[in-house]
Write an enzyme that holds these catalytic residues in place. Structure first.
Site, PDB file in Angstrom:
ATOM      1  N   SER A 132       0.867  -1.191   0.000  1.00 38.31           N
ATOM      2  CA  SER A 132       0.000   0.000   0.000  1.00 38.31           C
ATOM      3  C   SER A 132       0.889   1.222   0.000  1.00 38.31           C
ATOM      4  O   SER A 132       2.012   1.186   0.526  1.00 38.31           O
ATOM      5  CB  SER A 132      -0.876   0.018   1.259  1.00 38.31           C
ATOM      6  OG  SER A 132      -1.445   1.302   1.438  1.00 38.31           O
ATOM      7  N   TYR A 146      -1.870  -0.759  10.368  1.00 47.48           N
ATOM      8  CA  TYR A 146      -1.968  -1.103   8.940  1.00 47.48           C
ATOM      9  C   TYR A 146      -0.696  -0.671   8.205  1.00 47.48           C
ATOM     10  O   TYR A 146      -0.117  -1.447   7.425  1.00 47.48           O
ATOM     11  CB  TYR A 146      -3.195  -0.415   8.343  1.00 47.48           C
ATOM     12  CG  TYR A 146      -3.431  -0.710   6.878  1.00 47.48           C
ATOM     13  CD1 TYR A 146      -3.865  -1.967   6.456  1.00 47.48           C
ATOM     14  CD2 TYR A 146      -3.236   0.277   5.910  1.00 47.48           C
ATOM     15  CE1 TYR A 146      -4.088  -2.230   5.111  1.00 47.48           C
ATOM     16  CE2 TYR A 146      -3.459   0.016   4.567  1.00 47.48           C
ATOM     17  CZ  TYR A 146      -3.887  -1.240   4.173  1.00 47.48           C
ATOM     18  OH  TYR A 146      -4.108  -1.505   2.839  1.00 47.48           O
TER      19      TYR A 146
HETATM   20  P1  NDP Z   1     -11.447  -6.303   0.237  1.00 47.21           P
HETATM   21  O1  NDP Z   1     -11.761  -6.273   1.685  1.00 47.21           O
HETATM   22  O2  NDP Z   1     -12.381  -5.699  -0.725  1.00 47.21           O
HETATM   23  O3  NDP Z   1     -11.137  -7.827  -0.228  1.00 47.21           O
HETATM   24  C1  NDP Z   1     -10.206  -8.570   0.522  1.00 47.21           C
HETATM   25  C2  NDP Z   1      -9.966  -9.901  -0.130  1.00 47.21           C
HETATM   26  O4  NDP Z   1      -8.973 -10.593   0.654  1.00 47.21           O
HETATM   27  C3  NDP Z   1     -11.197 -10.776  -0.133  1.00 47.21           C
HETATM   28  O5  NDP Z   1     -11.156 -11.635  -1.245  1.00 47.21           O
HETATM   29  C4  NDP Z   1     -11.042 -11.556   1.182  1.00 47.21           C
HETATM   30  O6  NDP Z   1     -11.677 -12.817   1.230  1.00 47.21           O
HETATM   31  C5  NDP Z   1      -9.550 -11.779   1.188  1.00 47.21           C
HETATM   32  N1  NDP Z   1      -9.087 -12.026   2.551  1.00 47.21           N
HETATM   33  C6  NDP Z   1      -9.137 -11.180   3.613  1.00 47.21           C
HETATM   34  N2  NDP Z   1      -8.674 -11.805   4.708  1.00 47.21           N
HETATM   35  C7  NDP Z   1      -8.333 -13.059   4.320  1.00 47.21           C
HETATM   36  C8  NDP Z   1      -7.811 -14.170   4.994  1.00 47.21           C
HETATM   37  N3  NDP Z   1      -7.550 -14.157   6.306  1.00 47.21           N
HETATM   38  N4  NDP Z   1      -7.575 -15.305   4.288  1.00 47.21           N
HETATM   39  C9  NDP Z   1      -7.856 -15.367   2.951  1.00 47.21           C
HETATM   40  N5  NDP Z   1      -8.367 -14.336   2.269  1.00 47.21           N
HETATM   41  C10 NDP Z   1      -8.606 -13.193   2.949  1.00 47.21           C
HETATM   42  O7  NDP Z   1     -10.009  -5.607   0.133  1.00 47.21           O
HETATM   43  P2  NDP Z   1      -9.281  -4.886  -1.109  1.00 47.21           P
HETATM   44  O8  NDP Z   1      -9.561  -5.611  -2.351  1.00 47.21           O
HETATM   45  O9  NDP Z   1      -9.514  -3.451  -1.003  1.00 47.21           O
HETATM   46  O10 NDP Z   1      -7.744  -5.110  -0.666  1.00 47.21           O
HETATM   47  C11 NDP Z   1      -6.931  -6.132  -1.202  1.00 47.21           C
HETATM   48  C12 NDP Z   1      -5.491  -5.841  -0.820  1.00 47.21           C
HETATM   49  O11 NDP Z   1      -5.132  -4.548  -1.298  1.00 47.21           O
HETATM   50  C13 NDP Z   1      -5.229  -5.829   0.690  1.00 47.21           C
HETATM   51  O12 NDP Z   1      -3.972  -6.387   0.956  1.00 47.21           O
HETATM   52  C14 NDP Z   1      -5.248  -4.343   1.018  1.00 47.21           C
HETATM   53  O13 NDP Z   1      -4.503  -4.054   2.169  1.00 47.21           O
HETATM   54  C15 NDP Z   1      -4.614  -3.775  -0.239  1.00 47.21           C
HETATM   55  N6  NDP Z   1      -4.898  -2.357  -0.488  1.00 47.21           N
HETATM   56  C16 NDP Z   1      -6.181  -1.907  -0.646  1.00 47.21           C
HETATM   57  C17 NDP Z   1      -6.413  -0.572  -0.875  1.00 47.21           C
HETATM   58  C18 NDP Z   1      -7.776   0.005  -1.067  1.00 47.21           C
HETATM   59  O14 NDP Z   1      -7.914   1.236  -1.063  1.00 47.21           O
HETATM   60  N7  NDP Z   1      -8.818  -0.801  -1.263  1.00 47.21           N
HETATM   61  C19 NDP Z   1      -5.294   0.387  -0.938  1.00 47.21           C
HETATM   62  C20 NDP Z   1      -3.997  -0.192  -0.759  1.00 47.21           C
HETATM   63  C21 NDP Z   1      -3.819  -1.521  -0.544  1.00 47.21           C
HETATM   64  P3  NDP Z   1     -13.213 -12.936   1.763  1.00 47.21           P
HETATM   65  O15 NDP Z   1     -14.061 -12.380   0.661  1.00 47.21           O
HETATM   66  O16 NDP Z   1     -13.427 -14.385   1.985  1.00 47.21           O
HETATM   67  O17 NDP Z   1     -13.301 -12.120   2.995  1.00 47.21           O
END
Ligand code: NDP
Length: 237
Positions: A132, A146
């Site tokens: 991030s 975070y």
């Molecule tokens: P979402 O919350 O929209 O989606 C998260 C995804 O990760 C889902 O598919 C979820 O699965 C999965 N996930 C979460 N926890 C686990 C776990 N313990 N084991 C397996 N799968 C897991 O998040 P984003 O798409 O926004 O974020 C994705 C990545 O991008 C993260 O690492 C986040 O930190 C990073 N990011 C996001 C930003 C943003 O603005 N959105 C900015 C910068 C970085 P499930 O559906 O089953 O919960």
């Protein structure tokens, strides 16, 4: 367009948001894709149906569960470590167990997944970690834990790039700014504050981040490694 015909990819956390867009991009461009999810079975099934990818429930906190997903694959060329959560709030008030869980998912899980992935991976493979822009900068309070986890990814990709380079495996981090997902909706309460720090004042679409991942996963990016690739509309500029 990128061409992943004949390649096998694993996306950790592919049921929603950025991960789902990455699954779609890699599958559309020819890869055989498996992805994990934690609890969103219906969302995972919908992504699998739409893309032809294979969904497997495996919590990134559970090192052995992720290792089993990897060892069950017939081969591995591209590993995208995307799963992550954001626990935000006043550090004096936050539940310490919630912070520990975030560290488990965002740091401990990615470290072990990268090692297990590299062990299973074909030479010339790709490891891409979702960091991030908050790994670089955190221009507001409440996000220290975070930011800590995303800064940890920076050291991790640099180190693994050195560890696995002799096999031509590249290791990179993608560092998004605000991306419109369940984690950070474009119409959420923090949008004005976030956009005020940006040169291009909008959330990114998940597909835009997936495009950067696709480049890093491609043959063309074979000399790109140990690097942090920011895609943030100028949030950190
Ligand atoms: P979402 O919350 O929209 O989606 C998260 C995804 O990760 C889902 O598919 C979820 O699965 C999965 N996930 C979460 N926890 C686990 C776990 N313990 N084991 C397996 N799968 C897991 O998040 P984003 O798409 O926004 O974020 C994705 C990545 O991008 C993260 O690492 C986040 O930190 C990073 N990011 C996001 C930003 C943003 O603005 N959105 C900015 C910068 C970085 P499930 O559906 O089953 O919960």
């Amino acid at each position: 367009m990128t061409d992943f015909n004949g390649k096998t990819a694993l996306v950790l956390g592919g049921s929603r948001g950025i991960g789902a867009a990455i699954v779609e991009r890699l599958a559309n461009d020819g890869a055989s894709v498996t992805f994990t999810y934690a609890g969103s079975k219906d969302a995972a099934s919908a992504v699998a149906e739409k893309t032809g990818a294979t969904a497997v429930q495996a919590d990134s906190k559970d090192r052995k569960a992720v290792a089993k997903v990897i060892s069950d694959l017939p081969s591995l060329d591209i590993l995208v470590i995307n799963a992550g959560i954001a626990v935000m709030g006043d550090p004096l008030e936050l539940d310490p167990d919630a912070i520990d869980e975030m560290i488990d998912i965002n740091v401990r899980g990615p470290y072990h997944a990268a090692v297990d992935g590299a062990r299973a991976m074909n030479d010339g493979g790709r490891i891409i970690v979702m960091g991030s822009v908050n790994g670089d900068r955190i221009p507001f309070p409440t996000a220290t834990g975070y930011a800590l986890t995303k800064s940890a990814m920076q050291g991790m990709v640099r180190g693994f790039a050195r560890d696995f380079g002799h096999r031509n495996i590249t290791v990179n981090a993608v560092q998004p700014g605000p991306v419109d997902t369940d984690m950070n909706p474009a119409d959420g309460p923090l949008k004005d504050m976030m956009h005020s720090a940006m040169a291009i004042k909008r959330h990114a679409h998940a597909s835009e981040v997936a495009g950067m991942v696709a480049y890093l996963a491609s043959d063309e990016a074979g000399i790109v490694t140990g690097a942090l690739h920011t895609i943030d509309g100028g949030f950190g500029a």
